[in-house]
Design a protein around this motif. Sequence first.
Motif, mmCIF file in Angstrom:
data_model
loop_
_atom_site.group_PDB
_atom_site.id
_atom_site.type_symbol
_atom_site.label_atom_id
_atom_site.label_comp_id
_atom_site.label_asym_id
_atom_site.label_seq_id
_atom_site.Cartn_x
_atom_site.Cartn_y
_atom_site.Cartn_z
ATOM 1 N N UNK A 73 -17.183 -22.624 9.470
ATOM 2 C CA UNK A 73 -17.478 -23.583 10.577
ATOM 3 C C UNK A 73 -16.076 -23.998 11.466
ATOM 4 N N UNK A 74 -15.466 -24.429 10.611
ATOM 5 C CA UNK A 74 -14.144 -25.274 10.936
ATOM 6 C C UNK A 74 -13.326 -23.746 11.489
ATOM 7 N N UNK A 75 -13.355 -22.704 10.846
ATOM 8 C CA UNK A 75 -12.646 -21.710 11.770
ATOM 9 C C UNK A 75 -13.301 -21.274 13.214
ATOM 10 N N UNK A 76 -14.480 -21.418 13.450
ATOM 11 C CA UNK A 76 -15.234 -21.209 14.559
ATOM 12 C C UNK A 76 -15.088 -22.333 15.447
ATOM 13 N N UNK A 77 -15.204 -23.638 15.036
ATOM 14 C CA UNK A 77 -15.214 -24.703 16.054
ATOM 15 C C UNK A 77 -13.778 -25.185 16.472
ATOM 16 N N UNK A 78 -12.945 -25.073 15.618
ATOM 17 C CA UNK A 78 -11.346 -25.141 15.744
ATOM 18 C C UNK A 78 -10.997 -24.108 16.613
ATOM 19 N N UNK A 79 -11.462 -22.908 16.423
ATOM 20 C CA UNK A 79 -10.938 -21.615 17.408
ATOM 21 C C UNK A 79 -11.689 -21.997 18.422
ATOM 22 N N UNK A 80 -12.660 -22.612 18.803
ATOM 23 C CA UNK A 80 -12.941 -22.904 20.045
ATOM 24 C C UNK A 80 -12.276 -23.636 21.000
ATOM 25 N N UNK A 81 -11.709 -24.715 20.025
ATOM 26 C CA UNK A 81 -10.552 -25.583 20.641
ATOM 27 C C UNK A 81 -9.254 -25.043 20.640
ATOM 28 N N UNK A 82 -8.987 -23.622 20.362
ATOM 29 C CA UNK A 82 -7.735 -22.925 20.386
ATOM 30 C C UNK A 82 -7.143 -22.779 19.460
ATOM 31 N N UNK A 83 -7.214 -23.457 18.303
ATOM 32 C CA UNK A 83 -6.396 -23.237 17.306
ATOM 33 C C UNK A 83 -6.661 -22.085 16.601
ATOM 34 N N UNK A 84 -5.400 -21.488 15.984
ATOM 35 C CA UNK A 84 -5.296 -20.142 15.453
ATOM 36 C C UNK A 84 -5.973 -20.564 13.880
ATOM 37 N N UNK A 85 -6.459 -19.436 13.461
ATOM 38 C CA UNK A 85 -7.242 -19.405 12.159
ATOM 39 C C UNK A 85 -6.195 -19.798 10.991
ATOM 40 N N UNK A 86 -5.031 -19.303 11.287
ATOM 41 C CA UNK A 86 -4.127 -19.636 10.306
ATOM 42 C C UNK A 86 -3.723 -21.081 9.807
ATOM 43 N N UNK A 87 -3.712 -21.936 11.119
ATOM 44 C CA UNK A 87 -3.685 -23.399 11.178
ATOM 45 C C UNK A 87 -4.614 -23.942 10.550
ATOM 46 N N UNK A 88 -6.082 -23.718 10.594
ATOM 47 C CA UNK A 88 -7.258 -24.175 9.914
ATOM 48 C C UNK A 88 -6.912 -23.736 8.701
ATOM 49 N N UNK A 89 -6.546 -22.787 8.214
ATOM 50 C CA UNK A 89 -6.514 -22.376 6.757
ATOM 51 C C UNK A 89 -5.272 -23.438 6.078
ATOM 52 N N UNK A 90 -4.352 -23.414 6.802
ATOM 53 C CA UNK A 90 -3.271 -24.555 6.207
ATOM 54 C C UNK A 90 -3.819 -25.882 6.025
ATOM 55 N N UNK A 91 -4.601 -26.396 6.826
ATOM 56 C CA UNK A 91 -5.442 -27.609 6.757
ATOM 57 C C UNK A 91 -6.199 -27.756 5.478
ATOM 58 N N UNK A 92 -6.853 -26.503 5.231
ATOM 59 C CA UNK A 92 -7.976 -26.459 4.358
ATOM 60 C C UNK A 92 -7.317 -25.823 3.134
ATOM 61 N N UNK A 93 -5.893 -25.893 2.911
ATOM 62 C CA UNK A 93 -5.233 -25.658 1.836
ATOM 63 C C UNK A 93 -6.024 -26.256 0.285
ATOM 64 N N UNK A 94 -6.307 -25.211 -0.452
ATOM 65 C CA UNK A 94 -6.739 -25.581 -1.873
ATOM 66 C C UNK A 94 -8.272 -26.169 -1.857
ATOM 67 N N UNK A 95 -8.942 -25.749 -0.808
ATOM 68 C CA UNK A 95 -10.236 -26.164 -0.999
ATOM 69 C C UNK A 95 -10.874 -25.307 -2.001
ATOM 70 N N UNK A 96 -12.090 -25.835 -2.426
ATOM 71 C CA UNK A 96 -12.710 -24.998 -3.578
ATOM 72 C C UNK A 96 -13.366 -23.639 -2.927
ATOM 73 N N UNK A 97 -13.333 -22.551 -3.439
ATOM 74 C CA UNK A 97 -13.853 -21.428 -2.664
ATOM 75 C C UNK A 97 -15.263 -21.187 -3.098
ATOM 76 N N UNK A 98 -16.081 -21.110 -2.283
ATOM 77 C CA UNK A 98 -17.680 -21.109 -2.630
ATOM 78 C C UNK A 98 -17.974 -20.050 -3.487
#
Length: 218
Positions: free
Chosen positions: A106-131
């Motif tokens: 959802x962050x990849x999509x909603x932040x993408x709607x705001x124009x943020x590249x996916x790589x930036x979203x991944x950097x902010x979510x670095x180390x999150x638990x993989x489902x």
Amino acid sequence: MTRRPSDEPRRLPGTLITLDGPGGVGKSTATRLVAETLTTAGVPVHPTTQPSRAPLGELARHGTDTYHGMALACLCAADRHHQLATEIEPALRAGATVVCDRYVASSLVLQGLDGLPAEVVWQLNHGVYRPDLTVVLTGDPRVIGTRLRMRGGHSRFERAEDSSEAEADLYVRAVVDLRRRGWRVATLDTTADPPDTITVAIVSLIQHVLKEKSAACP
């Protein structure tokens, strides 16, 4: 217990299931029904949502008109890291099956709607638990768009014109990105099927994951 600063936190006894998809696709209803069905079957379940119900999460949830771009992305990521440490990972350590309404997709999509590249979203979510499993609910944008108009948008993203079409397109990209990074992703089309049918399909996927984990850890 301190979380390890790594790309892949150690796996915990419980099972993390996340549900994502465009607004109006039925995520919240599915989360509730899946949790009820698993509980009835005797599975210890911890249902939750993102943004969380903690103060930081409520700020992100109700602040989409105030915060945009990187500011909102940072709020959502900070809430996710905090919720993992204080709610989700403790439940996983206790052996529960956590069913979370929205996660990184959802962050990849909603932040993408705001124009943020996916790589930036991944950097902010670095180390999150993989489902253990990410379920992405999809649907005909015209159908879910009608549902949204009837229900009313919960955020500026959902109130935007053609939001369903834009979200659907970005979820296709998000699924590819998640799988490329080794995440286990299943997609389910909710266009025509009622909630009970969708619930059965999701529970079947979850039971398969639980059986796999049980076989791996006799």
